[in-house]
Design an enzyme around this catalytic site. Structure first.
Site, PDB file in Angstrom:
ATOM      1  N   ASN A  10       0.876  -1.175   0.000  1.00  0.00           N
ATOM      2  CA  ASN A  10       0.000   0.000   0.000  1.00  0.00           C
ATOM      3  C   ASN A  10       0.915   1.227   0.000  1.00  0.00           C
ATOM      4  OD1 ASN A  10      -1.795   2.048   0.388  1.00  0.00           O
ATOM      5  ND2 ASN A  10      -2.460   1.404   2.437  1.00  0.00           N
ATOM      6  N   TRP A  11       1.019   1.855  -1.152  1.00  0.00           N
ATOM      7  CA  TRP A  11       1.920   3.018  -1.261  1.00  0.00           C
ATOM      8  C   TRP A  11       1.319   4.262  -0.623  1.00  0.00           C
ATOM      9  CZ3 TRP A  11       4.481   3.200  -6.850  1.00  0.00           C
ATOM     10  CH2 TRP A  11       5.272   2.055  -7.013  1.00  0.00           C
ATOM     11  N   LYS A  12       0.034   4.217  -0.292  1.00  0.00           N
ATOM     12  CA  LYS A  12      -0.656   5.405   0.251  1.00  0.00           C
ATOM     13  C   LYS A  12      -0.428   6.585  -0.703  1.00  0.00           C
ATOM     14  CE  LYS A  12      -0.245   3.254   4.716  1.00  0.00           C
ATOM     15  NZ  LYS A  12      -0.212   3.341   6.160  1.00  0.00           N
ATOM     16  N   HIS A  90      -9.699   1.046   4.718  1.00  0.00           N
ATOM     17  CA  HIS A  90      -8.419   1.238   5.411  1.00  0.00           C
ATOM     18  C   HIS A  90      -8.644   2.179   6.596  1.00  0.00           C
ATOM     19  CE1 HIS A  90      -4.322   2.459   6.280  1.00  0.00           C
ATOM     20  NE2 HIS A  90      -3.942   1.350   5.657  1.00  0.00           N
ATOM     21  N   GLU A  92      -7.039   4.594   7.681  1.00  0.00           N
ATOM     22  CA  GLU A  92      -6.852   6.026   7.379  1.00  0.00           C
ATOM     23  C   GLU A  92      -8.092   6.605   6.712  1.00  0.00           C
ATOM     24  OE1 GLU A  92      -3.122   5.529   5.322  1.00  0.00           O
ATOM     25  OE2 GLU A  92      -2.199   4.958   7.223  1.00  0.00           O
ATOM     26  N   GLU A 161      -5.263  -4.907  10.424  1.00  0.00           N
ATOM     27  CA  GLU A 161      -4.275  -3.858  10.647  1.00  0.00           C
ATOM     28  C   GLU A 161      -4.602  -3.131  11.949  1.00  0.00           C
ATOM     29  OE1 GLU A 161      -2.261  -2.586   6.714  1.00  0.00           O
ATOM     30  OE2 GLU A 161      -4.032  -1.347   6.967  1.00  0.00           O
ATOM     31  N   GLY A 167       2.431   2.510  10.748  1.00  0.00           N
ATOM     32  CA  GLY A 167       3.346   3.649  10.605  1.00  0.00           C
ATOM     33  C   GLY A 167       4.053   4.036  11.892  1.00  0.00           C
ATOM     34  N   SER A 206       3.506  -1.872  10.326  1.00  0.00           N
ATOM     35  CA  SER A 206       4.953  -1.869  10.565  1.00  0.00           C
ATOM     36  C   SER A 206       5.640  -3.182  10.174  1.00  0.00           C
ATOM     37  CB  SER A 206       5.268  -1.495  12.019  1.00  0.00           C
ATOM     38  OG  SER A 206       4.839  -0.165  12.282  1.00  0.00           O
ATOM     39  N   GLY A 227       3.034  -1.047   4.263  1.00  0.00           N
ATOM     40  CA  GLY A 227       3.017   0.375   3.934  1.00  0.00           C
ATOM     41  C   GLY A 227       4.426   0.877   3.660  1.00  0.00           C
ATOM     42  N   GLY A 228       5.025   1.518   4.649  1.00  0.00           N
ATOM     43  CA  GLY A 228       6.328   2.177   4.490  1.00  0.00           C
ATOM     44  C   GLY A 228       7.392   1.321   3.804  1.00  0.00           C
TER      45      GLY A 228
HETATM   46  P1  13P Z   1       3.027   0.607   7.645  1.00  0.00           P
HETATM   47  O1  13P Z   1       3.584  -0.683   7.084  1.00  0.00           O
HETATM   48  O2  13P Z   1       3.756   1.818   7.165  1.00  0.00           O
HETATM   49  O3  13P Z   1       2.883   0.536   9.139  1.00  0.00           O
HETATM   50  O4  13P Z   1       1.547   0.752   7.057  1.00  0.00           O
HETATM   51  C1  13P Z   1       0.657  -0.309   7.172  1.00  0.00           C
HETATM   52  C2  13P Z   1      -0.558  -0.009   6.370  1.00  0.00           C
HETATM   53  O5  13P Z   1      -1.343   0.854   6.720  1.00  0.00           O
HETATM   54  C3  13P Z   1      -0.768  -0.759   5.138  1.00  0.00           C
HETATM   55  O6  13P Z   1      -2.047  -0.576   4.648  1.00  0.00           O
END
Ligand code: 13P
Length: 245
Positions: A10-12, A90, A92, A161, A167, A206, A227-228
């Site tokens: 997930n590149w956000k 998600h 967010e 999640e 994050g 994470s 994510g990251g």
């Molecule tokens: P991180 O891996 O940056 O914690 O993000 C997880 C995420 O929200 C994937 O959708």
């Protein structure tokens, strides 16, 4: 537990044409013993070459099929851009865009009726965990979908999640994640045991190259939503390789 793991990126609201190039290069040497899904910003979807090494997904979609909804993207539009999956609900989006369980259900319906596989994201906040409400929160998020459209979960991937792990650099421990994944599978089994056995349940929060192996050995963890670390092509490749059968 399903045999083949699914590693989703997930590149956000990150990425670039250069990252598309770097990631697609890295993934060309990946074997077929792991499924990979990349969810970049929608503007980048059509820039990915068609490949047998990965599938593409959108990060969101409209609950409407088309029409006068300025700024929104329908399932048909993201499919035309190359997506076969879509992230739905998600944390967010639930937190910053006020997405409710009801809206999440409508988006899942749109996705499934257009032929996209929804990745339904669920999980508890830190306060909910501290109050020992994790199972209640997750049960409610799953039941909301099942109650309105029982057929949708069978056609979905679930991503657990925990909001406090996203994050923050603080992943759930493999045992914490496994406990919740097993709970999710038991909940699904209450609806339909065949569905529970086959639906993939990903862990997100994470995940990185250093902690993924221990997560992947857990019985009910069928992959990850990253994510990251998915923005670093070499590290993402390492995570995919750790998930090989
Ligand atoms: P991180 O891996 O940056 O914690 O993000 C997880 C995420 O929200 C994937 O959708």
């Amino acid at each position: 537990m399903t045999a083949k793991k699914l590693i989703a990126a997930n590149w956000k609201m990150n990425g670039s044409l250069a990252l598309v190039e770097a990631v697609t290069q890295q993934l060309t040497s990946l074997s077929s013993s792991v499924d990979v899904l990349i969810c970049p910003p929608a503007t980048l979807l059509a820039h990915f070459p068609v490949s047998q090494h990965y599938s593409l997904g959108a990060q969101n979609l409209s609950e409407h099929s088309g029409g006068a909804y300025t700024g929104e993207l329908s399932a048909a539009l993201v499919i035309e851009a190359g997506a076969s999956y879509v992230l739905v609900g998600h944390s967010e989006r639930r937190q910053y865009f006020a997405e409710t369980d009801e809206l999440v259900c409508l988006k899942m319906q749109q996705a499934v009726s257009a032929g996209l596989t929804p990745v339904l994201c669920i999980g508890e906040t830190l306060t909910e965990r501290q109050q020992e409400n994790t199972e209640q929160v997750i049960a409610k998020q799953l039941a909301a979908v099942y109650a309105s459209h029982p057929e949708l979960l069978a056609k979905s991937v679930i991503a657990y999640e925990p909001v406090w792990a996203i994050g923050t650099g603080e992943s759930a421990t493999p045992e914490q994640a496994q406990t919740t994944h097993a709970f999710i599978r038991r909940q699904l089994a209450q609806f339909d045991s065949a569905v529970a056995a086959k639906v993939r349940i990903l862990y997100g929060g994470s995940v990185n190259a250093a902690n993924c192996q221990a997560l992947f050995t857990q019985a009910d963890i069928d992959g990850a939503l990253v994510g990251g670390a998915s923005l670093k092509p070499a590290e993402f490749m390492q995570i995919c390789q750790s998930a090989k059968e």
